[in-house]
Design an enzyme around this catalytic site. Sequence first.
Site, mmCIF file in Angstrom:
data_model
loop_
_atom_site.group_PDB
_atom_site.id
_atom_site.type_symbol
_atom_site.label_atom_id
_atom_site.label_comp_id
_atom_site.label_asym_id
_atom_site.label_seq_id
_atom_site.Cartn_x
_atom_site.Cartn_y
_atom_site.Cartn_z
ATOM 1 N N LEU A 1 51.542 51.622 35.445
ATOM 2 C CA LEU A 1 51.601 52.947 35.935
ATOM 3 C C LEU A 1 53.030 53.162 36.405
ATOM 4 O O LEU A 1 53.770 52.229 37.114
ATOM 5 C CB LEU A 1 50.575 53.015 37.012
ATOM 6 C CG LEU A 1 49.058 53.048 36.352
ATOM 7 C CD1 LEU A 1 48.115 52.486 37.470
ATOM 8 C CD2 LEU A 1 48.828 54.492 35.604
ATOM 9 N N HIS B 1 43.645 40.310 37.379
ATOM 10 C CA HIS B 1 44.191 39.580 36.508
ATOM 11 C C HIS B 1 43.711 38.089 36.320
ATOM 12 O O HIS B 1 43.391 37.306 37.408
ATOM 13 C CB HIS B 1 45.877 39.358 36.938
ATOM 14 C CG HIS B 1 46.645 38.680 35.804
ATOM 15 N ND1 HIS B 1 46.839 39.523 34.917
ATOM 16 C CD2 HIS B 1 47.266 37.656 35.569
ATOM 17 C CE1 HIS B 1 47.901 38.896 33.939
ATOM 18 N NE2 HIS B 1 48.038 37.433 34.623
ATOM 19 N N LYS C 1 33.651 34.834 33.889
ATOM 20 C CA LYS C 1 32.503 35.064 34.746
ATOM 21 C C LYS C 1 32.994 34.969 36.141
ATOM 22 O O LYS C 1 32.155 35.698 36.956
ATOM 23 C CB LYS C 1 31.790 33.352 34.508
ATOM 24 C CG LYS C 1 30.913 33.540 33.473
ATOM 25 C CD LYS C 1 30.052 32.364 33.522
ATOM 26 C CE LYS C 1 29.277 32.151 32.067
ATOM 27 N NZ LYS C 1 29.499 30.914 31.795
HETATM 28 C C1 GRF Z 1 40.040 40.867 32.026
HETATM 29 O O1 GRF Z 1 40.148 39.539 31.836
HETATM 30 C C2 GRF Z 1 40.945 41.358 33.162
HETATM 31 O O2 GRF Z 1 41.194 40.336 33.907
HETATM 32 C C3 GRF Z 1 42.398 41.699 32.405
HETATM 33 O O3 GRF Z 1 41.671 42.250 31.128
HETATM 34 C C4 GRF Z 1 40.406 41.841 30.733
HETATM 35 C C5 GRF Z 1 39.668 42.934 30.649
HETATM 36 O O4 GRF Z 1 38.286 42.763 30.327
HETATM 37 N N1 GRF Z 1 43.145 42.686 33.375
HETATM 38 P P1 GRF Z 1 37.095 43.850 30.608
HETATM 39 O O5 GRF Z 1 37.498 45.185 29.816
HETATM 40 O O6 GRF Z 1 36.987 43.962 31.940
HETATM 41 O O7 GRF Z 1 36.186 43.236 29.826
#
Ligand code: GRF
Length: 204
Positions: free
Chosen positions: A97, A113, A176
Amino acid sequence: MNTKTLRLGVLVSGRGSNMEAIIKAGEEGKLNAKVVVVISDRSEAPALKKAERKNIKSLYVNPKQFSTKAEYEEELIKIFSSFEVDLIILAGFMRLLSPRFLSYYKNKVLNIHPSLLPSFPGLEPQKQAIDYGVKVSGCTVHFVDEGMDTGPIILQRAVPVLEDDDAESLAERILKEEHDLYWRAIQLIAEGRVTIEGRKVILK
Ligand code: GRF
């Protein structure tokens, strides 16, 4: 405690499992926040259908329809404003962004992240962790600033890296924990327990 029900706008590009976990935490009454609109930059993002099934307004906004990034983000702001969102949740949103967007929503954009930042920012953090040989990785929920995965950290959770892990098995174990961490960070904000001092987040 005076806990406000936050209105969340979610930006996605893909699967949407973090988005789902946040919706679920709201439904279960653990999180004083509800997702009011989901926007994807990819038409085929499974997240859009998942949100629709929950009767949440979900929109595909095609960045290619706009001649500049500024115009595209203007559209995002227009939509988020019309839904009166309090916070913007990045949940697997694969775009940076602009400073202009972020100053409009100052300290109101969150990201998750899958690494313990500042280690392994950017793409494929789980593969970066495996390749580096760390014994512990994890996930980080942070405010979004102008850098790539550099904003003030709200919550982190460690996850062990096992000897026979590959990027995929590590990603699964971290995911998870992501699902249990993201909503907790949002809840802290809903409870008014989060302040930012410089690049530090103070939790009351
Ligand atoms: C996750 O691992 C998140 O940490 C990263 O991108 C992935 C997205 O997975 N930023 P989801 O679309 O939430 O299943």
